[in-house]
Design a protein around this motif. Structure first.
Motif, PDB file in Angstrom:
ATOM      1  N   PRO A 178       0.807  -1.230   0.000  1.00  0.00           N
ATOM      2  CA  PRO A 178       0.000   0.000   0.000  1.00  0.00           C
ATOM      3  C   PRO A 178       0.837   1.275   0.000  1.00  0.00           C
ATOM      4  CG  PRO A 178      -0.920  -1.597   1.536  1.00  0.00           C
ATOM      5  CD  PRO A 178       0.422  -2.143   1.089  1.00  0.00           C
ATOM      6  N   ALA A 179       1.917   1.304   0.780  1.00  0.00           N
ATOM      7  CA  ALA A 179       2.754   2.509   0.837  1.00  0.00           C
ATOM      8  C   ALA A 179       3.441   2.762  -0.496  1.00  0.00           C
ATOM      9  CB  ALA A 179       3.787   2.381   1.959  1.00  0.00           C
ATOM     10  N   PHE A 180       3.986   1.705  -1.114  1.00  0.00           N
ATOM     11  CA  PHE A 180       4.647   1.893  -2.407  1.00  0.00           C
ATOM     12  C   PHE A 180       3.638   2.239  -3.499  1.00  0.00           C
ATOM     13  CE2 PHE A 180       8.262  -0.505  -0.535  1.00  0.00           C
ATOM     14  CZ  PHE A 180       9.265   0.404  -0.826  1.00  0.00           C
ATOM     15  N   SER A 181       2.434   1.716  -3.415  1.00  0.00           N
ATOM     16  CA  SER A 181       1.415   1.958  -4.443  1.00  0.00           C
ATOM     17  C   SER A 181       0.880   3.378  -4.412  1.00  0.00           C
ATOM     18  CB  SER A 181       0.253   0.984  -4.284  1.00  0.00           C
ATOM     19  OG  SER A 181       0.675  -0.327  -4.537  1.00  0.00           O
ATOM     20  N   THR A 182       0.795   3.968  -3.222  1.00  0.00           N
ATOM     21  CA  THR A 182       0.171   5.285  -3.100  1.00  0.00           C
ATOM     22  C   THR A 182       1.155   6.431  -2.959  1.00  0.00           C
ATOM     23  OG1 THR A 182      -0.064   5.008  -0.714  1.00  0.00           O
ATOM     24  CG2 THR A 182      -1.926   4.302  -2.089  1.00  0.00           C
ATOM     25  N   GLY A 183       2.414   6.128  -2.630  1.00  0.00           N
ATOM     26  CA  GLY A 183       3.402   7.188  -2.459  1.00  0.00           C
ATOM     27  C   GLY A 183       3.803   7.804  -3.792  1.00  0.00           C
ATOM     28  N   SER A 184       4.267   9.044  -3.737  1.00  0.00           N
ATOM     29  CA  SER A 184       4.645   9.739  -4.967  1.00  0.00           C
ATOM     30  C   SER A 184       6.041   9.381  -5.463  1.00  0.00           C
ATOM     31  CB  SER A 184       4.562  11.254  -4.773  1.00  0.00           C
ATOM     32  OG  SER A 184       5.554  11.686  -3.842  1.00  0.00           O
ATOM     33  N   HIS A 185       6.933   8.968  -4.540  1.00  0.00           N
ATOM     34  CA  HIS A 185       8.324   8.716  -4.902  1.00  0.00           C
ATOM     35  C   HIS A 185       8.889   7.516  -4.167  1.00  0.00           C
ATOM     36  CE1 HIS A 185       7.908  12.901  -6.193  1.00  0.00           C
ATOM     37  NE2 HIS A 185       8.965  12.697  -6.968  1.00  0.00           N
ATOM     38  N   TYR A 186       9.921   6.950  -4.737  1.00  0.00           N
ATOM     39  CA  TYR A 186      10.722   5.920  -4.082  1.00  0.00           C
ATOM     40  C   TYR A 186      12.137   6.015  -4.621  1.00  0.00           C
ATOM     41  CZ  TYR A 186       9.150   3.378  -8.281  1.00  0.00           C
ATOM     42  OH  TYR A 186       8.823   3.013  -9.571  1.00  0.00           O
ATOM     43  N   ALA A 187      13.059   5.362  -3.922  1.00  0.00           N
ATOM     44  CA  ALA A 187      14.464   5.351  -4.359  1.00  0.00           C
ATOM     45  C   ALA A 187      14.901   3.905  -4.516  1.00  0.00           C
ATOM     46  CB  ALA A 187      15.352   6.067  -3.355  1.00  0.00           C
ATOM     47  N   ILE A 188      15.621   3.630  -5.590  1.00  0.00           N
ATOM     48  CA  ILE A 188      16.166   2.302  -5.849  1.00  0.00           C
ATOM     49  C   ILE A 188      17.678   2.401  -5.708  1.00  0.00           C
ATOM     50  CG2 ILE A 188      16.401   0.420  -7.511  1.00  0.00           C
ATOM     51  CD1 ILE A 188      13.787   1.500  -8.832  1.00  0.00           C
ATOM     52  N   HIS A 189      18.216   1.597  -4.795  1.00  0.00           N
ATOM     53  CA  HIS A 189      19.649   1.595  -4.495  1.00  0.00           C
ATOM     54  C   HIS A 189      20.282   0.342  -5.073  1.00  0.00           C
ATOM     55  CE1 HIS A 189      17.521   3.777  -1.350  1.00  0.00           C
ATOM     56  NE2 HIS A 189      18.637   4.455  -1.121  1.00  0.00           N
ATOM     57  N   PHE A 228       9.973   9.135  -9.492  1.00  0.00           N
ATOM     58  CA  PHE A 228       8.557   9.453  -9.387  1.00  0.00           C
ATOM     59  C   PHE A 228       7.800   8.161  -9.668  1.00  0.00           C
ATOM     60  CE2 PHE A 228       4.660  10.540 -11.752  1.00  0.00           C
ATOM     61  CZ  PHE A 228       3.968  11.182 -10.740  1.00  0.00           C
ATOM     62  N   ASN A 229       6.819   7.842  -8.865  1.00  0.00           N
ATOM     63  CA  ASN A 229       6.026   6.617  -8.989  1.00  0.00           C
ATOM     64  C   ASN A 229       5.057   6.765 -10.166  1.00  0.00           C
ATOM     65  OD1 ASN A 229       4.837   4.166  -8.433  1.00  0.00           O
ATOM     66  ND2 ASN A 229       4.145   4.720  -6.378  1.00  0.00           N
ATOM     67  N   ARG A 230       5.555   6.520 -11.375  1.00  0.00           N
ATOM     68  CA  ARG A 230       4.836   6.820 -12.612  1.00  0.00           C
ATOM     69  C   ARG A 230       3.656   5.900 -12.894  1.00  0.00           C
ATOM     70  NH1 ARG A 230       6.922   8.897 -18.165  1.00  0.00           N
ATOM     71  NH2 ARG A 230       5.485   7.926 -19.624  1.00  0.00           N
ATOM     72  N   SER A 231       3.859   4.583 -12.809  1.00  0.00           N
ATOM     73  CA  SER A 231       2.762   3.655 -13.121  1.00  0.00           C
ATOM     74  C   SER A 231       2.978   2.310 -12.466  1.00  0.00           C
ATOM     75  CB  SER A 231       2.603   3.495 -14.641  1.00  0.00           C
ATOM     76  OG  SER A 231       3.833   3.165 -15.240  1.00  0.00           O
ATOM     77  N   ARG A 232       1.886   1.564 -12.360  1.00  0.00           N
ATOM     78  CA  ARG A 232       1.885   0.237 -11.748  1.00  0.00           C
ATOM     79  C   ARG A 232       1.036  -0.691 -12.602  1.00  0.00           C
ATOM     80  NH1 ARG A 232       1.960   4.278  -9.249  1.00  0.00           N
ATOM     81  NH2 ARG A 232      -0.246   4.716  -9.170  1.00  0.00           N
ATOM     82  N   TYR A 233       1.486  -1.941 -12.696  1.00  0.00           N
ATOM     83  CA  TYR A 233       0.776  -2.952 -13.476  1.00  0.00           C
ATOM     84  C   TYR A 233       0.657  -4.225 -12.646  1.00  0.00           C
ATOM     85  CZ  TYR A 233       2.146   0.215 -17.183  1.00  0.00           C
ATOM     86  OH  TYR A 233       2.344   1.345 -17.939  1.00  0.00           O
ATOM     87  N   GLU A 234      -0.546  -4.699 -12.446  1.00  0.00           N
ATOM     88  CA  GLU A 234      -0.754  -5.940 -11.713  1.00  0.00           C
ATOM     89  C   GLU A 234      -0.617  -7.106 -12.679  1.00  0.00           C
ATOM     90  OE1 GLU A 234      -4.292  -5.967  -9.343  1.00  0.00           O
ATOM     91  OE2 GLU A 234      -3.803  -4.042  -8.416  1.00  0.00           O
ATOM     92  N   GLU A 235       0.325  -8.004 -12.388  1.00  0.00           N
ATOM     93  CA  GLU A 235       0.556  -9.190 -13.207  1.00  0.00           C
ATOM     94  C   GLU A 235       0.843 -10.369 -12.290  1.00  0.00           C
ATOM     95  OE1 GLU A 235       0.171  -9.770 -16.377  1.00  0.00           O
ATOM     96  OE2 GLU A 235      -0.189  -7.693 -16.976  1.00  0.00           O
ATOM     97  N   GLY A 236       0.051 -11.420 -12.398  1.00  0.00           N
ATOM     98  CA  GLY A 236       0.259 -12.590 -11.561  1.00  0.00           C
ATOM     99  C   GLY A 236       0.198 -12.227 -10.095  1.00  0.00           C
ATOM    100  N   ASP A 237       1.151 -12.708  -9.319  1.00  0.00           N
ATOM    101  CA  ASP A 237       1.154 -12.440  -7.877  1.00  0.00           C
ATOM    102  C   ASP A 237       2.014 -11.235  -7.503  1.00  0.00           C
ATOM    103  OD1 ASP A 237       3.664 -13.533  -8.299  1.00  0.00           O
ATOM    104  OD2 ASP A 237       3.379 -15.234  -6.940  1.00  0.00           O
ATOM    105  N   HIS A 238       2.387 -10.402  -8.486  1.00  0.00           N
ATOM    106  CA  HIS A 238       3.216  -9.225  -8.245  1.00  0.00           C
ATOM    107  C   HIS A 238       2.599  -7.965  -8.864  1.00  0.00           C
ATOM    108  CE1 HIS A 238       6.269 -11.893  -6.780  1.00  0.00           C
ATOM    109  NE2 HIS A 238       7.119 -10.890  -6.613  1.00  0.00           N
ATOM    110  N   VAL A 239       3.107  -6.832  -8.432  1.00  0.00           N
ATOM    111  CA  VAL A 239       2.804  -5.533  -9.047  1.00  0.00           C
ATOM    112  C   VAL A 239       4.114  -5.014  -9.612  1.00  0.00           C
ATOM    113  CG1 VAL A 239       2.044  -3.156  -8.656  1.00  0.00           C
ATOM    114  CG2 VAL A 239       0.910  -5.049  -7.457  1.00  0.00           C
ATOM    115  N   ILE A 240       4.091  -4.623 -10.875  1.00  0.00           N
ATOM    116  CA  ILE A 240       5.264  -4.062 -11.543  1.00  0.00           C
ATOM    117  C   ILE A 240       5.182  -2.542 -11.415  1.00  0.00           C
ATOM    118  CG2 ILE A 240       6.497  -3.813 -13.732  1.00  0.00           C
ATOM    119  CD1 ILE A 240       5.003  -6.493 -14.537  1.00  0.00           C
TER     120      ILE A 240
END
Length: 169
Positions: A70-81, A127-139
């Motif tokens: 839920p936090a990753f889906s609704t937040g505006s930003h994230y960082a990938i290290h 910026f959390n641009r888009s999300r796609y539900e596929e199988g048991d994961h969200v891309i």
């Protein structure tokens, strides 16, 4: 008009599938964000890939069952290290469910309040641009707003259930 064709049922077990996927060596990342309540969250992931140079896009995926979804889906930003070779213990720490992942972790705050972990080989602030539900994961597809990296840093790698570092051929 006939219905579109569908894939045949798998001719392998989930364990065989996971073992075969483990043959693909990957880098190791930690993805971080801040919850709506202002708490830092993060997790270890190896499902990271580049998508586009123009605009600069990257992707990663998260299990639908993850408590942080839920936090990753609704937040505006994230960082990938992208983790450096000396960050194995950090990768393990952020992979344990229920652990206090942030205890003793040195970090700053980036775009959208995403935590930026010190010492990473590279960081993509997205910026959390888009999300796609596929199988048991969200891309998740992120549009990179800032990037920092350490030229020549040795990356942490994962293959067949074990951590490695690079060795030039």
């Amino acid at each position: 008009m006939s219905p579109p064709p569908k894939a045949q049922p798998p001719a392998f077990s989930p364990k065989e599938f996971r073992s075969a996927l483990g043959m693909f060596a990957t880098g190791v990342t930690i993805v971080t964000a801040t919850t709506a309540e202002g708490q830092p969250i993060g997790l270890t992931a190896n499902s990271f890939n580049s998508v586009s140079l123009d605009p600069p896009l990257v992707l990663w995926s998260l299990a639908r069952a993850a408590a942080s979804l839920p936090a990753f889906s609704t937040g505006s930003h994230y960082a990938i290290h992208i983790l450096a070779a000396d960050q194995k213990l950090l990768a393990e720490k952020f992979a344990i469910k229920g652990a206090d992942r942030w205890s003793g972790v040195d970090y700053a705050t980036g775009v959208g309040n995403a935590p930026l972990i010190t010492g990473a080989a590279a960081i993509f602030e997205c910026f959390n641009r888009s999300r796609y539900e596929e199988g048991d994961h969200v891309i998740f597809v992120g549009e990179v707003e800032r990037v920092t990296y350490k030229p020549g840093a040795a990356p942490l790698l994962f293959h067949g259930g074990r951590f490695y570092t690079e060795l030039p051929l």
